[in-house]
Design an enzyme around this catalytic site. Sequence first.
Site, PDB file in Angstrom:
ATOM      1  N   ARG A 100       0.798  -1.192  -0.072  1.00 43.51           N
ATOM      2  CA  ARG A 100      -0.139   0.025   0.079  1.00 43.51           C
ATOM      3  C   ARG A 100       1.127   1.281   0.347  1.00 43.51           C
ATOM      4  O   ARG A 100       2.173   1.062   0.349  1.00 43.51           O
ATOM      5  CB  ARG A 100      -0.730   0.025   1.088  1.00 43.51           C
ATOM      6  CG  ARG A 100      -0.013  -0.258   2.744  1.00 43.51           C
ATOM      7  CD  ARG A 100      -0.977   0.223   3.745  1.00 43.51           C
ATOM      8  NE  ARG A 100      -0.442   1.931   3.832  1.00 43.51           N
ATOM      9  CZ  ARG A 100       0.751   2.002   4.152  1.00 43.51           C
ATOM     10  NH1 ARG A 100       1.814   1.423   4.535  1.00 43.51           N
ATOM     11  NH2 ARG A 100       0.654   3.394   4.425  1.00 43.51           N
ATOM     12  N   GLY A 101       0.242   2.352  -0.134  1.00 45.75           N
ATOM     13  CA  GLY A 101       1.121   3.680  -0.269  1.00 45.75           C
ATOM     14  C   GLY A 101       1.315   4.015  -1.823  1.00 45.75           C
ATOM     15  O   GLY A 101       1.593   3.160  -2.509  1.00 45.75           O
ATOM     16  N   ALA A 102       0.938   5.169  -2.142  1.00 47.10           N
ATOM     17  CA  ALA A 102       0.714   5.342  -3.576  1.00 47.10           C
ATOM     18  C   ALA A 102       2.019   4.968  -4.391  1.00 47.10           C
ATOM     19  O   ALA A 102       2.081   4.302  -5.221  1.00 47.10           O
ATOM     20  CB  ALA A 102       0.496   6.935  -3.884  1.00 47.10           C
TER      21      ALA A 102
ATOM     22  N   ASP B  79      -1.446  13.702   0.311  1.00 45.93           N
ATOM     23  CA  ASP B  79      -1.888  12.975  -0.794  1.00 45.93           C
ATOM     24  C   ASP B  79      -2.049  13.625  -2.080  1.00 45.93           C
ATOM     25  O   ASP B  79      -1.937  13.196  -3.125  1.00 45.93           O
ATOM     26  CB  ASP B  79      -3.083  12.346  -0.507  1.00 45.93           C
ATOM     27  CG  ASP B  79      -3.105  11.238   0.244  1.00 45.93           C
ATOM     28  OD1 ASP B  79      -3.429  11.400   1.535  1.00 45.93           O
ATOM     29  OD2 ASP B  79      -2.761  10.151  -0.069  1.00 45.93           O
TER      30      ASP B  79
ATOM     31  N   LYS C 269      -4.237  12.380   5.158  1.00 48.05           N
ATOM     32  CA  LYS C 269      -4.962  11.412   6.038  1.00 48.05           C
ATOM     33  C   LYS C 269      -5.836  12.271   6.955  1.00 48.05           C
ATOM     34  O   LYS C 269      -5.255  13.068   7.732  1.00 48.05           O
ATOM     35  CB  LYS C 269      -4.120  10.303   6.650  1.00 48.05           C
ATOM     36  CG  LYS C 269      -4.525   9.466   7.595  1.00 48.05           C
ATOM     37  CD  LYS C 269      -5.653   8.596   7.015  1.00 48.05           C
ATOM     38  CE  LYS C 269      -5.162   8.111   5.491  1.00 48.05           C
ATOM     39  NZ  LYS C 269      -4.085   7.114   5.428  1.00 48.05           N
TER      40      LYS C 269
END
Lengths: 352, 352
Positions: free
Chosen positions: B46-48, B240, B251
């Site tokens: 996970r994590g862009a 983000d 977040k």
Amino acid sequence: MSRDPFSFEGDRVLLLDQTLLPDREETIEVRDALQMADAIARLAVRGAPAIGIAAALALAVEAARDGSAATRLGRLEDAGKILVASRPTAVNLTWAVERILGAARRALARDPDLDGERLAALVREEALAIWEEDRAASRAMAAHGADLFPAASRFLTHCNTGALATGGGGTALAVLLELHRRRPGGIEVWATETRPLLQGARLTAWELREAGVPFRLIADSAAAHTILRGGIEGVLVGADRIARNGDAANKIGTLGLALAAQAAGVPFVVVAPTSTIDPAIPDGASIAVEARAAEEVTAIRGMRLAPTGIRAENPAFDVTPSRWIGAIVTERGVFRGPPYELGGPVDTKPGP
Amino acid sequence: MSRDPFSFEGDRVLLLDQTLLPDREETIEVRDALQMADAIARLAVRGAPAIGIAAALALAVEAARDGSAATRLGRLEDAGKILVASRPTAVNLTWAVERILGAARRALARDPDLDGERLAALVREEALAIWEEDRAASRAMAAHGADLFPAASRFLTHCNTGALATGGGGTALAVLLELHRRRPGGIEVWATETRPLLQGARLTAWELREAGVPFRLIADSAAAHTILRGGIEGVLVGADRIARNGDAANKIGTLGLALAAQAAGVPFVVVAPTSTIDPAIPDGASIAVEARAAEEVTAIRGMRLAPTGIRAENPAFDVTPSRWIGAIVTERGVFRGPPYELGGPVDTKPGP
């Protein structure tokens, strides 16, 4: 309607076991002080006013058992020690036990031939008076608080400040229930889950659902966003202790809500009985913040969340400076500020 | 040291299964794009930035299998569709897949007789280049961010912005790890648990423990108290998406940290690669906030917390207005503000 956390049946007290909420609604039958002390110690009944009343009712049960007035008073003295030891730091618990014992001692001192049944009746009346005074204070706070918001409809609240915590209708939550009673369908509540112990998710959500108030549960981390973007018109919280200048200690997370309300221009209102105000404390800097067990943060209801072998900090409450508090609602009326000089005359001007 | 979330072995990718952290450290062997798409969809990675790199590495594995260059390109096109569909809203995923496919298509267009092995080598190089560029960006952000705090020692961070989320060293957490590298024992970190999905409690705590950085985990509700009373000297977060004027989506919970930092006079710093800045967005009001499933709030890791039959709101992120952001650290340098006019020249003055 919201529900009392207990009922008094003369020879026993029925308690709603709050440790099982919201999963199960089970009633515990308490037949003596030892059973009540156990229920208080394991948080089956919680909230400062509620445990004071619960202890008083347990003494009424003890007083109702056979014996002369002197025998019964001796039993009450022993029972009082057991009850006070169940949560040694709870001010209301000691206060309620001492009030009952004082009334019983004075009655016997006045009339050494007092009938045992007469003593029992007197203790029962004193216990019910404590309970009724709490209900009356809740009703008064609810009315004063609701008067501040004649037209607002979207509120945010934190932790559990309802009937479950007080024996009466509560403090901040009582105001919201009163607004719902005055304008059914006219208000909506955003309730924070209130980590680490989740009193919002478990108890406030349960009380709001029982009362039929439309509400949404949110994570604590979503509160600032909700207040700044969600059209919230009032943030209502309780208090554990209020300094003379109005600085208020309350459940951890309250301070962040006050900052968000300030940034959004939304009224931030503290609802608490005048017994919460401590005129001996000049300001919040004098209030020590209790640190609770790290395990409350690293686990939830017994399930581990974080890696092993780490440190966690768990301050139980925070202190909101009075400059961010728009009003303090008590059973005597509304203190308006800032600044506050509590203990002085109550300002009952309407509107936050 | 912090740990990469994956390793590339030519014919396979080894992934650390983040869904099992912190309880178990298990590696998944990924041998084709379908397995990688499954790992991405269920958040094992996970994590862009990390999922972009993971997808690129999966394409390198696909390209290494037998066949002519044309056969392999056909396989890459199919694999790319499967990978992009695994998390449709992830910009980095689409970007990485398109970059690999574009390079492969161009190579075959230039030389229709290209050897299959040659195409595989080219795809592998492109995938490793994406990974290396991310590492380099993390190193640069870590250095620029650490330069801002030559003497501060107490920091607070939110969510997980470390190696697990990026494939490189991360963003905000990379700065903290760099400070720890420069001054071992000289810094201490307060990490929020980051409800609802607990990336702080599960992943940041795990990374900080692995790296040997002294830290404490706190509930999100304790952040304002910690910032205002705990002597915090810097609050560092990721982002983000950043608007042209510096408003930053991150977040959920970030906004509350910015308010507390502002009230305490503590520098609030956003760390994010320039790819996060979207010059097409004038300000934060144009950023829609994604609502995620209510069950993330009413339950934790499958255990129900709240009563049944209630509503919950779960905004996934919030938008911090740039007026509360003291600096935006990128791989190109530090934008100082407010105000910000991003896309212009970078201001590299030291000190927040």
